[in-house]
Motif scaffolding. Structure first.
Motif, PDB file in Angstrom:
ATOM      1  N   ARG A 177      46.974  38.012  33.246  1.00 16.03           N
ATOM      2  CA  ARG A 177      48.312  38.484  33.615  1.00 16.03           C
ATOM      3  C   ARG A 177      48.243  39.750  34.454  1.00 16.03           C
ATOM      4  NH1 ARG A 177      49.473  37.023  28.169  1.00 16.03           N
ATOM      5  NH2 ARG A 177      49.201  39.199  27.545  1.00 16.03           N
ATOM      6  N   LYS A 178      47.347  40.643  34.102  1.00 15.46           N
ATOM      7  CA  LYS A 178      47.215  41.890  34.846  1.00 15.46           C
ATOM      8  C   LYS A 178      46.728  41.627  36.269  1.00 15.46           C
ATOM      9  CE  LYS A 178      45.642  45.156  32.346  1.00 15.46           C
ATOM     10  NZ  LYS A 178      44.742  46.047  31.575  1.00 15.46           N
ATOM     11  N   VAL A 179      45.788  40.699  36.422  1.00 16.45           N
ATOM     12  CA  VAL A 179      45.268  40.360  37.753  1.00 16.45           C
ATOM     13  C   VAL A 179      46.371  39.795  38.637  1.00 16.45           C
ATOM     14  CG1 VAL A 179      43.752  38.763  38.984  1.00 16.45           C
ATOM     15  CG2 VAL A 179      42.870  40.053  37.055  1.00 16.45           C
ATOM     16  N   GLN A 222      38.334  30.616  38.894  1.00 15.85           N
ATOM     17  CA  GLN A 222      37.629  30.258  37.665  1.00 15.85           C
ATOM     18  C   GLN A 222      36.853  31.429  37.073  1.00 15.85           C
ATOM     19  OE1 GLN A 222      35.266  26.705  38.082  1.00 15.85           O
ATOM     20  NE2 GLN A 222      37.055  25.395  37.779  1.00 15.85           N
ATOM     21  N   LEU A 223      36.536  32.428  37.875  1.00 14.51           N
ATOM     22  CA  LEU A 223      35.914  33.628  37.314  1.00 14.51           C
ATOM     23  C   LEU A 223      36.861  34.365  36.370  1.00 14.51           C
ATOM     24  CD1 LEU A 223      33.985  35.186  40.347  1.00 14.51           C
ATOM     25  CD2 LEU A 223      33.026  33.980  38.385  1.00 14.51           C
ATOM     26  N   LEU A 224      38.161  34.177  36.546  1.00 14.84           N
ATOM     27  CA  LEU A 224      39.138  34.844  35.684  1.00 14.84           C
ATOM     28  C   LEU A 224      39.304  34.138  34.353  1.00 14.84           C
ATOM     29  CD1 LEU A 224      41.973  35.431  38.319  1.00 14.84           C
ATOM     30  CD2 LEU A 224      40.070  36.950  37.787  1.00 14.84           C
ATOM     31  N   ILE A 225      39.048  32.833  34.305  1.00  8.31           N
ATOM     32  CA  ILE A 225      39.367  32.055  33.116  1.00  8.31           C
ATOM     33  C   ILE A 225      38.504  32.471  31.933  1.00  8.31           C
ATOM     34  CG2 ILE A 225      39.505  29.721  32.189  1.00  8.31           C
ATOM     35  CD1 ILE A 225      40.044  28.728  35.003  1.00  8.31           C
ATOM     36  N   GLU A 233      30.600  29.147  33.361  1.00  2.87           N
ATOM     37  CA  GLU A 233      29.257  29.733  33.304  1.00  2.87           C
ATOM     38  C   GLU A 233      29.280  31.212  33.662  1.00  2.87           C
ATOM     39  OE1 GLU A 233      24.854  29.073  35.375  1.00  2.87           O
ATOM     40  OE2 GLU A 233      26.427  27.554  35.601  1.00  2.87           O
ATOM     41  N   LEU A 234      30.080  31.596  34.635  1.00  2.00           N
ATOM     42  CA  LEU A 234      30.222  32.987  35.030  1.00  2.00           C
ATOM     43  C   LEU A 234      31.676  33.400  34.852  1.00  2.00           C
ATOM     44  CD1 LEU A 234      28.111  33.025  38.333  1.00  2.00           C
ATOM     45  CD2 LEU A 234      27.362  33.682  36.041  1.00  2.00           C
ATOM     46  N   SER A 235      31.892  34.659  34.538  1.00  2.00           N
ATOM     47  CA  SER A 235      33.251  35.163  34.360  1.00  2.00           C
ATOM     48  C   SER A 235      33.257  36.661  34.595  1.00  2.00           C
ATOM     49  CB  SER A 235      33.779  34.848  32.955  1.00  2.00           C
ATOM     50  OG  SER A 235      32.972  35.478  31.974  1.00  2.00           O
ATOM     51  N   LEU A 236      34.426  37.176  34.925  1.00  2.00           N
ATOM     52  CA  LEU A 236      34.594  38.607  35.131  1.00  2.00           C
ATOM     53  C   LEU A 236      34.874  39.302  33.811  1.00  2.00           C
ATOM     54  CD1 LEU A 236      36.785  38.784  38.373  1.00  2.00           C
ATOM     55  CD2 LEU A 236      34.356  39.280  38.154  1.00  2.00           C
ATOM     56  N   GLU A 261      37.449  44.456  34.919  1.00  2.00           N
ATOM     57  CA  GLU A 261      37.360  44.306  36.370  1.00  2.00           C
ATOM     58  C   GLU A 261      38.578  43.590  36.949  1.00  2.00           C
ATOM     59  OE1 GLU A 261      32.497  44.102  36.821  1.00  2.00           O
ATOM     60  OE2 GLU A 261      33.645  42.247  36.723  1.00  2.00           O
ATOM     61  N   TYR A 262      39.760  43.942  36.465  1.00  5.62           N
ATOM     62  CA  TYR A 262      40.958  43.274  36.959  1.00  5.62           C
ATOM     63  C   TYR A 262      41.274  43.671  38.398  1.00  5.62           C
ATOM     64  CZ  TYR A 262      43.118  47.705  35.571  1.00  5.62           C
ATOM     65  OH  TYR A 262      43.410  49.040  35.427  1.00  5.62           O
ATOM     66  N   VAL A 263      40.880  44.893  38.813  1.00  3.52           N
ATOM     67  CA  VAL A 263      41.107  45.306  40.199  1.00  3.52           C
ATOM     68  C   VAL A 263      40.247  44.466  41.144  1.00  3.52           C
ATOM     69  CG1 VAL A 263      40.881  47.213  41.833  1.00  3.52           C
ATOM     70  CG2 VAL A 263      41.789  47.638  39.544  1.00  3.52           C
ATOM     71  N   PHE A 264      39.001  44.262  40.777  1.00  2.00           N
ATOM     72  CA  PHE A 264      38.121  43.448  41.609  1.00  2.00           C
ATOM     73  C   PHE A 264      38.565  41.990  41.621  1.00  2.00           C
ATOM     74  CE2 PHE A 264      34.258  40.824  42.103  1.00  2.00           C
ATOM     75  CZ  PHE A 264      33.874  41.236  43.370  1.00  2.00           C
ATOM     76  N   GLY A 265      39.068  41.474  40.473  1.00  2.00           N
ATOM     77  CA  GLY A 265      39.564  40.102  40.436  1.00  2.00           C
ATOM     78  C   GLY A 265      40.768  39.900  41.342  1.00  2.00           C
TER      79      GLY A 265
END
Length: 316
Positions: A104-106, A274-277, A281-284, A288-292
């Motif tokens: 939500r923040k992203v 999908q990095l946000l979910i 396999e990989l995720s943020l 790191e919501y600013v980078f997302g």
């Protein structure tokens, strides 16, 4: 041998007292028909405390003696808590709530960036004075590229969790303004109708890709090598197109480059979504919501720029 040395009879031995005051032996043979053997009666348990620790409650090493049922007191975990519920309750729900708040923040930060960009593009599209001024001064256009690139590099280097408010947001605001200005200068070279068509196509593509990424089981984050190859293809194609178009304008080459860029950045949008979910396999990290938001914003704006070139060239 005298009679006293002989062993006593069976009946006498059965009813005679034994040495050591042992209880009488159980009767031999099977129990009577229709009766069942009774289980041994346990004696009174010793006093137990609320938690069985080694050396307490009269038990050596914290365990009851042989023959007594072993029970785990309340408040102590089992040997494998994962097998009880099928998952680690508490940790799973806590991480899920944190991940939802992070998403939500992203998207709140992304929505603010897109509102600023659309407003700037509208100024460069509808205000004729600004549009003519940008076309007559191409140095402003190239300056926006430099500011965009420098700010993007600084934001990527400062995406760690230790560098938070206010520096990340200040750099993000500067980057959004630089990217919006660059997008506005590009939009000023195209017709208003082409800009509107491109905005509609970009919004539709982004919504469809986002819904697909949240519903599909395909893991785009496991294809890092493929995305590196695609980035190299876009870079090499852009260099070749810039060299060729500087000598002679070739419409089909320009359209090919725009189509390749739009497809590649659509795949990048799926990858960064999908990095946000968090279940891939990989995720943020939730920090790191600013980078997302920055990654999604760059992908969306680049899709708009490439589609604008494709629509503009085809309309011309």
């Amino acid at each position: 041998m005298s009679k006293s040395d002989l062993p006593p009879a069976y009946e006498d031995a059965l009813h005679s007292p034994r040495h050591g005051n042992y209880p009488p032996a159980p009767p031999y043979g099977l129990p009577a028909w229709g009766s069942s053997p009774q289980p041994p009666a346990y004696g009174p348990y010793p006093a137990q405390s609320s938690a069985h620790y080694p050396g307490q409650a009269g038990y050596p090493q914290g365990y009851p003696p042989a023959g007594m049922p072993y029970s785990i007191p309340l408040g102590m975990p089992t040997s494998n808590p994962v097998e009880d519920d099928g998952f680690q309750s508490g940790h799973v729900w806590e991480s899920t709530s944190i991940r939802h708040a992070f998403i939500r923040k992203v998207y709140l930060v992304l929505a603010a960036q897109l509102i600023v960009t659309v407003s700037v593009v509208a100024v460069f599209t509808f205000v004729d004075e600004v549009r003519v001024f940008v076309i007559r001064n191409p140095a402003l256009y190239w300056t926006s590229f430099v500011v965009y690139f420098v700010t993007y590099c600084i934001l990527v280097c400062c995406k760690g969790p230790r560098r938070r408010f206010p520096w990340n947001f200040v750099l993000l605001a500067l980057f959004t303004l630089a990217m919006s200005y660059m997008t506005g200068t590009i939009s000023s070279y195209y017709d208003t109708k082409a800009v509107f068509i491109t905005i509609g196509i970009t919004a539709t593509v982004c919504i469809v890709v986002t819904i697909f990424c949240f519903q599909t089981k395909v893991d785009f984050t496991s294809c890092g090598g493929l995305f590196c190859v695609l980035a190299i293809v876009v870079m090499v194609t852009g260099i070749i197109t810039a060299i060729v178009l500087s000598f002679k304008y070739v419409p089909w080459l320009h359209m090919l480059y725009a189509a390749i860029g739009a497809v590649v950045y659509t795949l990048f949008l799926a990858y960064n979504t999908q990095l946000l979910i968090g279940n891939r396999e990989l995720s943020l990290s939730p920090e790191e919501y600013v980078f997302g938001a920055l990654s999604l914003y760059v992908d969306i704006v680049q899709i708009f720029i490439f589609l604008l070139q494709l629509v503009g060239v085809s309309s011309d």
